[in-house]
Design an enzyme around this catalytic site. Sequence first.
Site, PDB file in Angstrom:
ATOM      1  N   THR A 184       0.822  -1.213   0.000  1.00  0.00           N
ATOM      2  CA  THR A 184       0.000   0.000   0.000  1.00  0.00           C
ATOM      3  C   THR A 184       0.859   1.266   0.000  1.00  0.00           C
ATOM      4  O   THR A 184       1.992   1.236   0.473  1.00  0.00           O
ATOM      5  CB  THR A 184      -0.843  -0.025   1.300  1.00  0.00           C
ATOM      6  OG1 THR A 184      -1.670  -1.125   1.194  1.00  0.00           O
ATOM      7  CG2 THR A 184      -1.647   1.209   1.528  1.00  0.00           C
ATOM      8  N   ARG A 212     -13.181  -8.539  -0.192  1.00  0.00           N
ATOM      9  CA  ARG A 212     -12.609  -8.094   1.091  1.00  0.00           C
ATOM     10  C   ARG A 212     -12.218  -6.608   1.005  1.00  0.00           C
ATOM     11  O   ARG A 212     -11.605  -6.173   0.037  1.00  0.00           O
ATOM     12  CB  ARG A 212     -11.383  -8.950   1.425  1.00  0.00           C
ATOM     13  CG  ARG A 212     -10.661  -8.543   2.711  1.00  0.00           C
ATOM     14  CD  ARG A 212      -9.531  -7.586   2.442  1.00  0.00           C
ATOM     15  NE  ARG A 212      -8.789  -7.253   3.657  1.00  0.00           N
ATOM     16  CZ  ARG A 212      -7.855  -6.316   3.714  1.00  0.00           C
ATOM     17  NH1 ARG A 212      -7.553  -5.612   2.649  1.00  0.00           N
ATOM     18  NH2 ARG A 212      -7.222  -6.054   4.839  1.00  0.00           N
ATOM     19  N   GLY A 214     -10.244  -3.541   3.254  1.00  0.00           N
ATOM     20  CA  GLY A 214      -9.436  -3.252   4.435  1.00  0.00           C
ATOM     21  C   GLY A 214      -9.742  -1.874   4.987  1.00  0.00           C
ATOM     22  O   GLY A 214     -10.874  -1.383   4.910  1.00  0.00           O
ATOM     23  N   ASP A 215      -8.724  -1.253   5.521  1.00  0.00           N
ATOM     24  CA  ASP A 215      -8.893   0.069   6.132  1.00  0.00           C
ATOM     25  C   ASP A 215      -8.723   1.215   5.145  1.00  0.00           C
ATOM     26  O   ASP A 215      -9.192   2.329   5.396  1.00  0.00           O
ATOM     27  CB  ASP A 215      -7.827   0.254   7.222  1.00  0.00           C
ATOM     28  CG  ASP A 215      -6.425   0.181   6.616  1.00  0.00           C
ATOM     29  OD1 ASP A 215      -6.092  -0.879   6.040  1.00  0.00           O
ATOM     30  OD2 ASP A 215      -5.686   1.173   6.679  1.00  0.00           O
ATOM     31  N   THR A 234      -1.057   2.098   7.184  1.00  0.00           N
ATOM     32  CA  THR A 234      -0.788   0.945   6.325  1.00  0.00           C
ATOM     33  C   THR A 234      -0.594  -0.268   7.219  1.00  0.00           C
ATOM     34  O   THR A 234      -0.229  -0.129   8.383  1.00  0.00           O
ATOM     35  CB  THR A 234       0.445   1.187   5.433  1.00  0.00           C
ATOM     36  OG1 THR A 234       0.797  -0.050   4.776  1.00  0.00           O
ATOM     37  CG2 THR A 234       1.660   1.656   6.237  1.00  0.00           C
ATOM     38  N   GLY A 235      -0.830  -1.445   6.645  1.00  0.00           N
ATOM     39  CA  GLY A 235      -0.661  -2.670   7.421  1.00  0.00           C
ATOM     40  C   GLY A 235      -1.924  -3.501   7.418  1.00  0.00           C
ATOM     41  O   GLY A 235      -2.750  -3.388   6.511  1.00  0.00           O
ATOM     42  N   GLY A 237      -5.248  -4.353   7.571  1.00  0.00           N
ATOM     43  CA  GLY A 237      -6.424  -3.487   7.537  1.00  0.00           C
ATOM     44  C   GLY A 237      -7.470  -3.794   8.591  1.00  0.00           C
ATOM     45  O   GLY A 237      -8.058  -2.877   9.180  1.00  0.00           O
TER      46      GLY A 237
HETATM   47  N1  ASP Z   1      -3.916  -1.600   4.884  1.00  0.00           N
HETATM   48  C1  ASP Z   1      -4.030  -2.295   3.624  1.00  0.00           C
HETATM   49  C2  ASP Z   1      -5.218  -3.236   3.675  1.00  0.00           C
HETATM   50  O1  ASP Z   1      -5.442  -3.852   4.705  1.00  0.00           O
HETATM   51  C3  ASP Z   1      -2.824  -3.063   3.256  1.00  0.00           C
HETATM   52  C4  ASP Z   1      -1.485  -2.407   3.493  1.00  0.00           C
HETATM   53  O2  ASP Z   1      -1.405  -1.313   4.008  1.00  0.00           O
HETATM   54  O3  ASP Z   1      -0.465  -3.006   3.126  1.00  0.00           O
HETATM   55  O4  ASP Z   1      -5.869  -3.413   2.672  1.00  0.00           O
END
Ligand code: ASP
Length: 303
Positions: A184, A212, A214-215, A234-235, A237
């Site tokens: 991301t 799906r 995410g955040d 990021t991370g 979600g």
């Molecule tokens: N936060 C993003 C998600 O969960 C993924 C990411 O930040 O790598 O879709």
Amino acid sequence: MRPLAIAHGGAAAPAGFRDGTERAARAAFDLLLAGGSALDAAVLGATLLEDDPRFNAGTGSNLRFDGRTIEMDASLMDSEGTFGAVIGLKRAKNPILVARDVTRTPHLMLSGEGAVLFARRMGHADYDPLTARAVEKHRRAIEKWKALREGAPATGEGDPHPGWLGCDPRLYWNFPEEFRAGDTIGVVARDSLGRFAVTNSTGGTALMLHGRVGDSPIFGAGLYAGPAGAVAATGEGEEIVRRLLCYEVYRRIEGGAPAEEACRAELERFPDRIAVGLIAADRNGAWGGSHREMPFSVVDAST
Ligand code: ASP
């Protein structure tokens, strides 16, 4: 106020990709210096990162669990009240530009087929964002998933959500084809008028079902901007949504905490096994950090 831009390339992405975040943050900063708004600058930075195939956004987005499907989320927000997002967008080069077009409508978010048809209507051509790197990443994610299920330790980049470890995806398979055992970006800008803006764009995490979300496109979770600052996350979600992460960081900044202190305090709410990263700007500066490696760059008058 002095303009500033900060860009990240995803929690758990290699720090060596920092030349990409540097290029994006610098382009955003140059636009701010030329009088561009925080929103224009954050959108420009996100577009450059979407076009860099090393990042999991636009070209280079992650494949879903089936190893064939790509569904992208992108969002933007500024301190003037602008918000727009696309969710589960397929076959587009720059999801952030489609999210920007959503802000021209009375809606905040468009998803799935409606988002794709809207993108075409707005002139975004059909485009396949799949790269060989994404195929390889998916192959590694499947391998890791199998290894983790057999008790191997988690390693970082590309680790599937821990929820998949004790869970059989065949039970929930919602792809048109049979089951087959497959980072991301974000930009925050502050312009010379003291306005803040944030953009997010992603292909999601590793091993996702069709649909799906995410955040990244979720107001307050993956992004937030207001008169006191702007934040992008990021991370993992699902975990970011549960904690309404960016809004909580923003509230700390609004309460007088510097961006660094606000981000660090919220990162501490995550156990180490969960990949999460933040970038944020306040009226005085900016900060970025993650539990994992994360390429990010800050550009302001002093850099
Ligand atoms: N936060 C993003 C998600 O969960 C993924 C990411 O930040 O790598 O879709």
